[in-house]
Design a protein around this motif. Structure first.
Motif, PDB file in Angstrom:
ATOM      1  N   PRO A  48       0.845  -1.205   0.000  1.00  0.00           N
ATOM      2  CA  PRO A  48       0.000   0.000   0.000  1.00  0.00           C
ATOM      3  C   PRO A  48       0.875   1.247   0.000  1.00  0.00           C
ATOM      4  O   PRO A  48       1.938   1.255   0.609  1.00  0.00           O
ATOM      5  CB  PRO A  48      -0.774  -0.110   1.311  1.00  0.00           C
ATOM      6  CG  PRO A  48      -0.541  -1.475   1.828  1.00  0.00           C
ATOM      7  CD  PRO A  48       0.683  -2.007   1.199  1.00  0.00           C
ATOM      8  N   PRO A  49       0.417   2.302  -0.656  1.00  0.00           N
ATOM      9  CA  PRO A  49       1.306   3.475  -0.819  1.00  0.00           C
ATOM     10  C   PRO A  49       1.668   4.155   0.496  1.00  0.00           C
ATOM     11  O   PRO A  49       2.676   4.853   0.593  1.00  0.00           O
ATOM     12  CB  PRO A  49       0.508   4.417  -1.716  1.00  0.00           C
ATOM     13  CG  PRO A  49      -0.880   3.945  -1.648  1.00  0.00           C
ATOM     14  CD  PRO A  49      -0.863   2.504  -1.307  1.00  0.00           C
ATOM     15  N   ILE A  50       0.824   3.942   1.533  1.00  0.00           N
ATOM     16  CA  ILE A  50       1.083   4.629   2.790  1.00  0.00           C
ATOM     17  C   ILE A  50       2.323   4.062   3.493  1.00  0.00           C
ATOM     18  O   ILE A  50       2.988   4.757   4.243  1.00  0.00           O
ATOM     19  CB  ILE A  50      -0.155   4.527   3.708  1.00  0.00           C
ATOM     20  CG1 ILE A  50      -0.030   5.485   4.891  1.00  0.00           C
ATOM     21  CG2 ILE A  50      -0.369   3.118   4.219  1.00  0.00           C
ATOM     22  CD1 ILE A  50      -1.206   6.325   5.139  1.00  0.00           C
ATOM     23  N   LEU A  51       2.613   2.796   3.212  1.00  0.00           N
ATOM     24  CA  LEU A  51       3.763   2.191   3.893  1.00  0.00           C
ATOM     25  C   LEU A  51       5.051   2.691   3.263  1.00  0.00           C
ATOM     26  O   LEU A  51       5.142   2.829   2.040  1.00  0.00           O
ATOM     27  CB  LEU A  51       3.717   0.666   3.770  1.00  0.00           C
ATOM     28  CG  LEU A  51       2.659  -0.051   4.606  1.00  0.00           C
ATOM     29  CD1 LEU A  51       2.632  -1.515   4.235  1.00  0.00           C
ATOM     30  CD2 LEU A  51       2.960   0.090   6.078  1.00  0.00           C
ATOM     31  N   PRO A  52       6.073   2.932   4.049  1.00  0.00           N
ATOM     32  CA  PRO A  52       7.337   3.409   3.465  1.00  0.00           C
ATOM     33  C   PRO A  52       8.061   2.250   2.801  1.00  0.00           C
ATOM     34  O   PRO A  52       7.792   1.097   3.100  1.00  0.00           O
ATOM     35  CB  PRO A  52       8.119   3.913   4.672  1.00  0.00           C
ATOM     36  CG  PRO A  52       7.572   3.144   5.818  1.00  0.00           C
ATOM     37  CD  PRO A  52       6.145   2.807   5.510  1.00  0.00           C
ATOM     38  N   PRO A  53       8.984   2.540   1.897  1.00  0.00           N
ATOM     39  CA  PRO A  53       9.730   1.448   1.269  1.00  0.00           C
ATOM     40  C   PRO A  53      10.597   0.739   2.307  1.00  0.00           C
ATOM     41  O   PRO A  53      10.998   1.314   3.308  1.00  0.00           O
ATOM     42  CB  PRO A  53      10.580   2.145   0.209  1.00  0.00           C
ATOM     43  CG  PRO A  53      10.620   3.556   0.610  1.00  0.00           C
ATOM     44  CD  PRO A  53       9.415   3.852   1.411  1.00  0.00           C
ATOM     45  N   LEU A 113      15.572   1.338   0.343  1.00  0.00           N
ATOM     46  CA  LEU A 113      15.809   2.767   0.543  1.00  0.00           C
ATOM     47  C   LEU A 113      17.153   3.228  -0.010  1.00  0.00           C
ATOM     48  O   LEU A 113      17.255   4.239  -0.696  1.00  0.00           O
ATOM     49  CB  LEU A 113      15.769   3.078   2.039  1.00  0.00           C
ATOM     50  CG  LEU A 113      14.414   3.419   2.650  1.00  0.00           C
ATOM     51  CD1 LEU A 113      14.533   3.563   4.144  1.00  0.00           C
ATOM     52  CD2 LEU A 113      13.835   4.672   2.031  1.00  0.00           C
ATOM     53  N   TYR A 114      18.171   2.490   0.327  1.00  0.00           N
ATOM     54  CA  TYR A 114      19.508   2.976  -0.034  1.00  0.00           C
ATOM     55  C   TYR A 114      20.110   2.146  -1.139  1.00  0.00           C
ATOM     56  O   TYR A 114      21.315   1.992  -1.234  1.00  0.00           O
ATOM     57  CB  TYR A 114      20.417   2.971   1.208  1.00  0.00           C
ATOM     58  CG  TYR A 114      19.803   3.774   2.318  1.00  0.00           C
ATOM     59  CD1 TYR A 114      19.269   3.132   3.448  1.00  0.00           C
ATOM     60  CD2 TYR A 114      19.686   5.154   2.236  1.00  0.00           C
ATOM     61  CE1 TYR A 114      18.668   3.865   4.453  1.00  0.00           C
ATOM     62  CE2 TYR A 114      19.076   5.888   3.237  1.00  0.00           C
ATOM     63  CZ  TYR A 114      18.568   5.240   4.337  1.00  0.00           C
ATOM     64  OH  TYR A 114      17.956   5.937   5.318  1.00  0.00           O
ATOM     65  N   LYS A 115      19.236   1.594  -1.983  1.00  0.00           N
ATOM     66  CA  LYS A 115      19.754   0.731  -3.058  1.00  0.00           C
ATOM     67  C   LYS A 115      20.371   1.625  -4.118  1.00  0.00           C
ATOM     68  O   LYS A 115      19.748   2.565  -4.625  1.00  0.00           O
ATOM     69  CB  LYS A 115      18.604  -0.068  -3.649  1.00  0.00           C
ATOM     70  CG  LYS A 115      19.073  -1.064  -4.673  1.00  0.00           C
ATOM     71  CD  LYS A 115      17.943  -1.944  -5.146  1.00  0.00           C
ATOM     72  CE  LYS A 115      18.459  -2.830  -6.240  1.00  0.00           C
ATOM     73  NZ  LYS A 115      17.454  -3.726  -6.774  1.00  0.00           N
ATOM     74  N   VAL A 116      21.596   1.307  -4.480  1.00  0.00           N
ATOM     75  CA  VAL A 116      22.290   2.024  -5.558  1.00  0.00           C
ATOM     76  C   VAL A 116      22.639   0.992  -6.619  1.00  0.00           C
ATOM     77  O   VAL A 116      23.233  -0.035  -6.314  1.00  0.00           O
ATOM     78  CB  VAL A 116      23.581   2.700  -5.039  1.00  0.00           C
ATOM     79  CG1 VAL A 116      24.314   3.352  -6.189  1.00  0.00           C
ATOM     80  CG2 VAL A 116      23.234   3.714  -3.967  1.00  0.00           C
TER      81      VAL A 116
END
Lengths: 138, 250
Positions: free
Chosen positions: B44-49, B54-57
Protein backbone atom coordinates in the motif's frame (compact mmCIF):
# COMPACT_ATOMS: atom_id res chain seq x y z
CA UNK A 1 -20.76 11.96 -24.23
CA UNK A 2 -16.97 11.52 -24.13
CA UNK A 3 -15.50 8.27 -25.29
CA UNK A 4 -14.98 5.86 -22.40
CA UNK A 5 -11.72 3.95 -22.50
CA UNK A 6 -10.96 0.53 -21.16
CA UNK A 7 -8.26 1.16 -18.55
CA UNK A 8 -6.80 -2.27 -19.21
CA UNK A 9 -5.82 -1.50 -22.79
CA UNK A 10 -5.42 2.29 -22.84
CA UNK A 11 -2.00 3.87 -23.08
CA UNK A 12 1.22 2.33 -24.29
CA UNK A 13 1.15 -1.37 -23.57
CA UNK A 14 4.30 -3.37 -22.94
CA UNK A 15 5.17 -6.90 -24.00
CA UNK A 16 7.15 -8.77 -21.42
CA UNK A 17 7.78 -12.07 -19.70
CA UNK A 18 5.46 -13.01 -16.84
CA UNK A 19 7.01 -15.49 -14.43
CA UNK A 20 4.76 -18.43 -13.63
CA UNK A 21 5.61 -21.87 -12.33
CA UNK A 22 6.62 -22.91 -8.85
CA UNK A 23 9.68 -23.23 -6.65
CA UNK A 24 12.80 -24.33 -8.57
CA UNK A 25 10.73 -24.44 -11.75
CA UNK A 26 10.35 -21.09 -13.49
CA UNK A 27 8.19 -20.73 -16.59
CA UNK A 28 7.50 -17.55 -18.50
CA UNK A 29 4.50 -16.41 -20.50
CA UNK A 30 5.06 -13.76 -23.15
CA UNK A 31 2.21 -11.39 -22.33
CA UNK A 32 0.92 -7.95 -23.10
CA UNK A 33 0.60 -5.72 -20.05
CA UNK A 34 -1.18 -2.36 -19.92
CA UNK A 35 0.41 1.01 -19.30
CA UNK A 36 2.73 1.08 -16.28
CA UNK A 37 0.88 4.08 -14.91
CA UNK A 38 -2.18 1.91 -14.41
CA UNK A 39 -0.43 -0.32 -11.90
CA UNK A 40 2.51 -2.61 -11.68
CA UNK A 41 2.55 -5.77 -13.71
CA UNK A 42 1.01 -8.84 -12.15
CA UNK A 43 -0.95 -11.88 -13.19
CA UNK A 44 -4.31 -10.20 -12.92
CA UNK A 45 -3.19 -7.34 -15.14
CA UNK A 46 -2.37 -9.34 -18.28
CA UNK A 47 -4.17 -8.09 -21.39
CA UNK A 48 -3.29 -10.96 -23.72
CA UNK A 49 -0.88 -13.88 -23.82
CA UNK A 50 1.25 -14.12 -26.94
CA UNK A 51 3.55 -17.03 -26.20
CA UNK A 52 5.64 -19.00 -23.75
CA UNK A 53 9.26 -19.45 -22.82
CA UNK A 54 10.70 -22.35 -20.85
CA UNK A 55 14.10 -21.34 -19.39
CA UNK A 56 15.04 -24.84 -18.29
CA UNK A 57 16.43 -26.99 -21.13
CA UNK A 58 14.62 -30.20 -21.90
CA UNK A 59 15.93 -33.72 -22.46
CA UNK A 60 17.39 -32.74 -25.85
CA UNK A 61 19.03 -29.63 -24.39
CA UNK A 62 16.46 -27.31 -25.97
CA UNK A 63 14.82 -24.25 -24.43
CA UNK A 64 11.37 -24.15 -26.02
CA UNK A 65 9.72 -20.89 -27.04
CA UNK A 66 6.31 -20.38 -28.62
CA UNK A 67 5.03 -17.14 -30.21
CA UNK A 68 1.81 -15.96 -31.79
CA UNK A 69 3.41 -14.01 -34.65
CA UNK A 70 0.16 -12.56 -35.97
CA UNK A 71 -0.87 -11.02 -32.67
CA UNK A 72 2.71 -9.89 -31.99
CA UNK A 73 2.69 -7.94 -35.24
CA UNK A 74 -0.60 -6.33 -34.26
CA UNK A 75 0.59 -5.24 -30.84
CA UNK A 76 3.97 -4.07 -32.09
CA UNK A 77 2.83 -2.40 -35.31
CA UNK A 78 -0.67 -1.08 -34.68
CA UNK A 79 -0.64 -0.53 -30.93
CA UNK A 80 3.07 0.44 -30.69
CA UNK A 81 3.81 -1.62 -27.61
CA UNK A 82 7.04 -1.28 -25.68
CA UNK A 83 8.94 -4.55 -25.74
CA UNK A 84 11.17 -5.70 -22.89
CA UNK A 85 14.76 -6.71 -23.55
CA UNK A 86 14.37 -10.48 -22.94
CA UNK A 87 11.45 -10.59 -25.35
CA UNK A 88 13.46 -8.62 -27.90
CA UNK A 89 16.26 -11.14 -27.60
CA UNK A 90 13.86 -14.01 -28.12
CA UNK A 91 12.33 -12.30 -31.15
CA UNK A 92 15.81 -11.76 -32.57
CA UNK A 93 16.64 -15.43 -32.13
CA UNK A 94 13.34 -16.40 -33.76
CA UNK A 95 14.02 -14.30 -36.87
CA UNK A 96 11.14 -11.85 -36.73
CA UNK A 97 13.45 -9.09 -35.47
CA UNK A 98 17.17 -8.53 -36.10
CA UNK A 99 19.50 -10.10 -33.56
CA UNK A 100 19.73 -8.00 -30.38
CA UNK A 101 23.09 -6.37 -29.61
CA UNK A 102 23.07 -8.01 -26.20
CA UNK A 103 22.86 -11.42 -27.86
CA UNK A 104 26.03 -10.69 -29.86
CA UNK A 105 27.91 -9.65 -26.75
CA UNK A 106 26.71 -12.67 -24.79
CA UNK A 107 27.54 -15.04 -27.62
CA UNK A 108 31.03 -13.58 -27.97
CA UNK A 109 31.63 -13.90 -24.25
CA UNK A 110 30.37 -17.46 -24.30
CA UNK A 111 32.66 -18.32 -27.21
CA UNK A 112 35.63 -16.77 -25.42
CA UNK A 113 34.95 -18.60 -22.18
CA UNK A 114 34.48 -21.85 -24.07
CA UNK A 115 37.78 -21.32 -25.89
CA UNK A 116 39.49 -20.62 -22.58
CA UNK A 117 38.04 -23.78 -21.06
CA UNK A 118 39.17 -25.83 -24.04
CA UNK A 119 42.64 -24.28 -23.84
CA UNK A 120 42.82 -25.03 -20.12
CA UNK A 121 41.82 -28.64 -20.69
CA UNK A 122 44.40 -28.96 -23.46
CA UNK A 123 47.19 -27.60 -21.24
CA UNK A 124 46.21 -30.06 -18.50
CA UNK A 125 46.27 -32.86 -21.06
CA UNK A 126 49.69 -31.79 -22.35
CA UNK A 127 51.12 -31.65 -18.82
CA UNK A 128 49.80 -35.10 -18.14
CA UNK A 129 51.45 -36.49 -21.30
CA UNK A 130 54.72 -34.76 -20.44
CA UNK A 131 54.73 -36.39 -16.99
CA UNK A 132 54.04 -39.82 -18.49
CA UNK A 133 56.92 -39.37 -20.98
CA UNK A 134 59.27 -38.37 -18.20
CA UNK A 135 58.21 -41.41 -16.13
CA UNK A 136 58.70 -43.80 -19.06
CA UNK A 137 62.14 -42.37 -19.87
CA UNK A 138 63.24 -42.52 -16.23
CA UNK B 1 -23.30 -20.64 25.50
CA UNK B 2 -22.92 -23.91 27.42
CA UNK B 3 -19.26 -23.12 28.04
CA UNK B 4 -20.14 -19.70 29.42
CA UNK B 5 -22.79 -21.15 31.72
CA UNK B 6 -20.32 -23.71 33.01
CA UNK B 7 -17.72 -21.03 33.69
CA UNK B 8 -20.28 -18.90 35.50
CA UNK B 9 -21.48 -21.82 37.60
CA UNK B 10 -17.90 -22.74 38.53
CA UNK B 11 -17.07 -19.21 39.54
CA UNK B 12 -20.22 -18.92 41.63
CA UNK B 13 -19.51 -22.16 43.51
CA UNK B 14 -15.76 -21.70 44.03
CA UNK B 15 -15.82 -17.99 44.74
CA UNK B 16 -12.81 -17.38 42.44
CA UNK B 17 -12.66 -14.38 40.08
CA UNK B 18 -14.74 -14.93 36.95
CA UNK B 19 -12.76 -16.51 34.11
CA UNK B 20 -14.43 -16.20 30.77
CA UNK B 21 -13.52 -18.53 27.94
CA UNK B 22 -12.81 -16.68 24.69
CA UNK B 23 -16.13 -16.28 22.92
CA UNK B 24 -16.26 -16.51 19.11
CA UNK B 25 -16.63 -13.03 17.68
CA UNK B 26 -19.81 -12.48 15.77
CA UNK B 27 -18.50 -9.77 13.45
CA UNK B 28 -16.59 -10.82 10.34
CA UNK B 29 -12.86 -11.41 10.73
CA UNK B 30 -10.78 -8.56 9.46
CA UNK B 31 -8.27 -10.57 7.41
CA UNK B 32 -7.88 -9.45 3.84
CA UNK B 33 -8.08 -13.01 2.57
CA UNK B 34 -11.81 -13.29 3.24
CA UNK B 35 -12.78 -10.44 0.96
CA UNK B 36 -14.16 -11.32 -2.45
CA UNK B 37 -11.90 -9.00 -4.43
CA UNK B 38 -8.23 -9.89 -4.81
CA UNK B 39 -5.97 -7.45 -2.95
CA UNK B 40 -4.15 -4.73 -4.86
CA UNK B 41 -0.70 -5.79 -5.93
CA UNK B 42 2.39 -4.48 -4.24
CA UNK B 43 2.62 -2.57 -0.97
CA UNK B 44 0.00 0.00 0.00
CA UNK B 45 1.31 3.48 -0.82
CA UNK B 46 1.08 4.63 2.79
CA UNK B 47 3.76 2.19 3.89
CA UNK B 48 7.34 3.41 3.47
CA UNK B 49 9.73 1.45 1.27
CA UNK B 50 11.63 -1.32 3.03
CA UNK B 51 15.09 -0.65 4.37
CA UNK B 52 16.62 -2.85 1.67
CA UNK B 53 15.10 -0.64 -1.04
CA UNK B 54 15.81 2.77 0.54
CA UNK B 55 19.51 2.98 -0.03
CA UNK B 56 19.75 0.73 -3.06
CA UNK B 57 22.29 2.02 -5.56
CA UNK B 58 22.46 0.31 -8.91
CA UNK B 59 26.04 -0.33 -10.02
CA UNK B 60 26.03 -1.39 -13.65
CA UNK B 61 28.32 -4.23 -14.54
CA UNK B 62 31.69 -3.35 -15.92
CA UNK B 63 31.86 -3.88 -19.67
CA UNK B 64 34.90 -4.03 -21.90
CA UNK B 65 35.49 -0.75 -23.78
CA UNK B 66 35.40 -2.47 -27.17
CA UNK B 67 32.03 -3.96 -26.23
CA UNK B 68 30.74 -0.53 -25.28
CA UNK B 69 31.86 0.95 -28.60
CA UNK B 70 30.35 -1.90 -30.53
CA UNK B 71 27.09 -1.64 -28.61
CA UNK B 72 26.81 2.05 -29.43
CA UNK B 73 26.46 1.60 -33.19
CA UNK B 74 24.64 -1.72 -32.77
CA UNK B 75 22.01 -0.07 -30.58
CA UNK B 76 21.41 2.71 -33.07
CA UNK B 77 21.03 0.36 -35.99
CA UNK B 78 18.85 -1.96 -33.97
CA UNK B 79 16.50 0.78 -32.84
CA UNK B 80 16.18 2.11 -36.38
CA UNK B 81 15.42 -1.41 -37.54
CA UNK B 82 12.78 -1.80 -34.86
CA UNK B 83 11.10 1.47 -35.81
CA UNK B 84 10.95 0.49 -39.47
CA UNK B 85 9.70 -2.96 -38.52
CA UNK B 86 6.83 -1.38 -36.62
CA UNK B 87 5.84 0.50 -39.77
CA UNK B 88 6.15 -2.70 -41.79
CA UNK B 89 3.92 -4.64 -39.43
CA UNK B 90 1.37 -1.89 -39.40
CA UNK B 91 1.30 -1.80 -43.20
CA UNK B 92 0.94 -5.59 -43.31
CA UNK B 93 -2.02 -5.57 -40.99
CA UNK B 94 -3.69 -2.72 -42.83
CA UNK B 95 -3.25 -4.58 -46.10
CA UNK B 96 -4.82 -7.66 -44.53
CA UNK B 97 -7.74 -5.64 -43.24
CA UNK B 98 -8.23 -4.03 -46.66
CA UNK B 99 -8.17 -7.46 -48.33
CA UNK B 100 -10.86 -8.64 -45.92
CA UNK B 101 -8.67 -11.07 -44.00
CA UNK B 102 -8.52 -9.00 -40.83
CA UNK B 103 -10.24 -9.61 -37.55
CA UNK B 104 -13.10 -7.20 -38.09
CA UNK B 105 -13.97 -8.76 -41.43
CA UNK B 106 -13.86 -12.16 -39.74
CA UNK B 107 -16.10 -10.91 -36.97
CA UNK B 108 -18.58 -9.54 -39.51
CA UNK B 109 -18.62 -12.84 -41.42
CA UNK B 110 -19.12 -14.80 -38.21
CA UNK B 111 -21.93 -12.49 -37.16
CA UNK B 112 -23.67 -13.01 -40.50
CA UNK B 113 -23.29 -16.76 -40.17
CA UNK B 114 -24.64 -16.66 -36.65
CA UNK B 115 -27.65 -14.60 -37.70
CA UNK B 116 -28.42 -17.00 -40.54
CA UNK B 117 -28.10 -19.97 -38.23
CA UNK B 118 -30.34 -18.33 -35.66
CA UNK B 119 -33.03 -17.69 -38.29
CA UNK B 120 -32.83 -21.31 -39.39
CA UNK B 121 -33.00 -22.48 -35.84
CA UNK B 122 -36.05 -20.35 -35.17
CA UNK B 123 -37.79 -21.83 -38.22
CA UNK B 124 -36.94 -25.31 -37.09
CA UNK B 125 -38.16 -24.56 -33.59
CA UNK B 126 -41.46 -23.26 -34.89
CA UNK B 127 -41.98 -26.33 -37.04
CA UNK B 128 -41.29 -28.56 -34.10
CA UNK B 129 -43.63 -26.53 -31.95
CA UNK B 130 -46.45 -26.90 -34.47
CA UNK B 131 -45.81 -30.61 -34.70
CA UNK B 132 -45.80 -30.90 -30.96
CA UNK B 133 -49.08 -28.98 -30.70
CA UNK B 134 -50.81 -31.29 -33.17
CA UNK B 135 -49.51 -34.37 -31.39
CA UNK B 136 -50.54 -33.09 -28.01
CA UNK B 137 -54.01 -32.27 -29.33
CA UNK B 138 -54.43 -35.80 -30.68
CA UNK B 139 -53.24 -37.31 -27.45
CA UNK B 140 -55.65 -35.11 -25.52
CA UNK B 141 -58.61 -36.11 -27.66
CA UNK B 142 -57.69 -39.76 -27.32
CA UNK B 143 -57.35 -39.52 -23.59
CA UNK B 144 -60.66 -37.70 -23.36
CA UNK B 145 -62.50 -40.42 -25.30
CA UNK B 146 -60.86 -43.08 -23.14
CA UNK B 147 -61.97 -41.36 -19.97
CA UNK B 148 -65.51 -40.91 -21.26
CA UNK B 149 -65.70 -44.56 -22.21
CA UNK B 150 -64.47 -45.56 -18.79
CA UNK B 151 -67.07 -43.37 -17.16
CA UNK B 152 -69.81 -44.84 -19.34
CA UNK B 153 -68.77 -48.36 -18.47
CA UNK B 154 -68.69 -47.58 -14.81
CA UNK B 155 -72.12 -45.95 -14.94
CA UNK B 156 -73.60 -48.91 -16.83
CA UNK B 157 -72.08 -51.23 -14.26
CA UNK B 158 -73.51 -49.26 -11.42
CA UNK B 159 -76.93 -49.16 -13.11
CA UNK B 160 -76.95 -52.88 -13.53
CA UNK B 161 -75.83 -53.39 -10.00
CA UNK B 162 -78.61 -51.14 -8.80
CA UNK B 163 -81.19 -53.11 -10.81
CA UNK B 164 -79.95 -56.41 -9.42
CA UNK B 165 -80.01 -55.10 -5.92
CA UNK B 166 -83.54 -53.76 -6.32
CA UNK B 167 -84.74 -57.15 -7.57
CA UNK B 168 -82.97 -58.79 -4.63
CA UNK B 169 -84.53 -56.43 -2.21
CA UNK B 170 -87.99 -56.89 -3.66
CA UNK B 171 -87.52 -60.63 -3.49
CA UNK B 172 -86.48 -60.40 0.11
CA UNK B 173 -89.45 -58.23 0.88
CA UNK B 174 -91.67 -60.84 -0.62
CA UNK B 175 -89.93 -63.59 1.29
CA UNK B 176 -90.17 -61.66 4.48
CA UNK B 177 -93.93 -62.16 4.32
CA UNK B 178 -93.24 -65.77 5.31
CA UNK B 179 -90.71 -65.00 7.99
CA UNK B 180 -91.18 -66.39 11.43
CA UNK B 181 -91.56 -63.65 14.01
CA UNK B 182 -92.56 -63.63 17.63
CA UNK B 183 -96.13 -62.86 16.68
CA UNK B 184 -96.68 -65.71 14.25
CA UNK B 185 -94.34 -68.13 16.01
CA UNK B 186 -97.11 -70.33 17.41
CA UNK B 187 -98.92 -70.39 14.09
CA UNK B 188 -95.77 -71.30 12.24
CA UNK B 189 -94.84 -74.01 14.71
CA UNK B 190 -98.29 -75.55 14.41
CA UNK B 191 -97.97 -75.33 10.64
CA UNK B 192 -94.57 -77.00 10.67
CA UNK B 193 -95.74 -79.75 12.91
CA UNK B 194 -98.81 -80.28 10.80
CA UNK B 195 -96.74 -80.44 7.60
CA UNK B 196 -93.59 -82.32 8.35
CA UNK B 197 -91.13 -82.46 5.42
CA UNK B 198 -89.47 -85.83 5.06
CA UNK B 199 -86.86 -86.50 2.39
CA UNK B 200 -86.56 -90.13 3.17
CA UNK B 201 -88.05 -91.39 -0.14
CA UNK B 202 -86.90 -92.78 -3.39
CA UNK B 203 -88.08 -91.52 -6.71
CA UNK B 204 -88.43 -93.11 -10.09
CA UNK B 205 -88.18 -91.58 -13.54
CA UNK B 206 -91.84 -90.82 -13.72
CA UNK B 207 -91.57 -88.74 -10.62
CA UNK B 208 -93.39 -91.10 -8.32
CA UNK B 209 -92.10 -91.01 -4.78
CA UNK B 210 -91.86 -94.01 -2.52
CA UNK B 211 -91.19 -92.95 1.04
CA UNK B 212 -89.81 -95.56 3.42
CA UNK B 213 -90.93 -95.46 6.12
CA UNK B 214 -94.20 -93.69 5.36
CA UNK B 215 -94.31 -90.23 6.89
CA UNK B 216 -96.57 -89.93 9.89
CA UNK B 217 -97.76 -86.81 11.55
CA UNK B 218 -97.50 -88.33 14.98
CA UNK B 219 -95.08 -91.03 15.86
CA UNK B 220 -96.93 -94.37 16.33
CA UNK B 221 -95.30 -97.05 18.31
CA UNK B 222 -91.56 -97.06 19.04
CA UNK B 223 -89.46 -94.90 16.77
CA UNK B 224 -86.86 -96.63 14.67
CA UNK B 225 -83.49 -97.29 16.13
CA UNK B 226 -81.77 -96.26 13.01
CA UNK B 227 -82.30 -93.09 11.12
CA UNK B 228 -80.57 -92.05 7.97
CA UNK B 229 -79.87 -93.17 4.47
CA UNK B 230 -78.63 -96.68 5.15
CA UNK B 231 -81.96 -97.87 6.63
CA UNK B 232 -81.82 -101.47 7.79
CA UNK B 233 -85.26 -103.11 7.26
CA UNK B 234 -84.41 -105.96 9.62
CA UNK B 235 -84.58 -103.66 12.62
CA UNK B 236 -88.22 -102.72 12.12
CA UNK B 237 -91.61 -104.29 11.66
CA UNK B 238 -92.29 -105.58 8.18
CA UNK B 239 -94.02 -103.17 5.88
CA UNK B 240 -97.79 -103.22 5.76
CA UNK B 241 -97.92 -101.53 2.38
CA UNK B 242 -95.61 -103.96 0.67
CA UNK B 243 -98.29 -105.61 -1.60
CA UNK B 244 -99.63 -102.14 -2.57
CA UNK B 245 -96.19 -100.96 -3.63
CA UNK B 246 -95.61 -104.15 -5.56
CA UNK B 247 -98.95 -103.65 -7.39
CA UNK B 248 -98.16 -100.00 -8.16
CA UNK B 249 -94.67 -100.79 -9.37
CA UNK B 250 -95.95 -103.63 -11.60
Amino acid sequence: MRQLVNPKTFGKPSIGLALMGCTNRPFYHICVFPDRSLGRRHEGNIVEQLGTFDPLPNVRNEKLVSMNIGRLKYWIGVREAHISVPVLELLGLSGLFPVHPKTYIRARDARQSLAEQVAALKTIGNEGEAEKDSETTS
Amino acid sequence: MALVNRCLSLSSTSGLPLLRAPLPSLNVLSSRNLGRRPPKPGKPPILPPSKKVLYKVVHPEWMKPEDVKELLWRRHTYNNAVVSLRHVFKAEIEAKEAAGLGIEALKAREKEELDALLVENEKHNQQKAQQREAEEKDAYEKLKTEFLEDIEKRLAKEEQNAKERTTEVLQLIEESQNFVTKDNLDVKLKEALDNPIVFDYCIDLNGQKFPDPLPLKYVEGTPTRQKGRAFDRSLVQPRKNAPKEAASSA
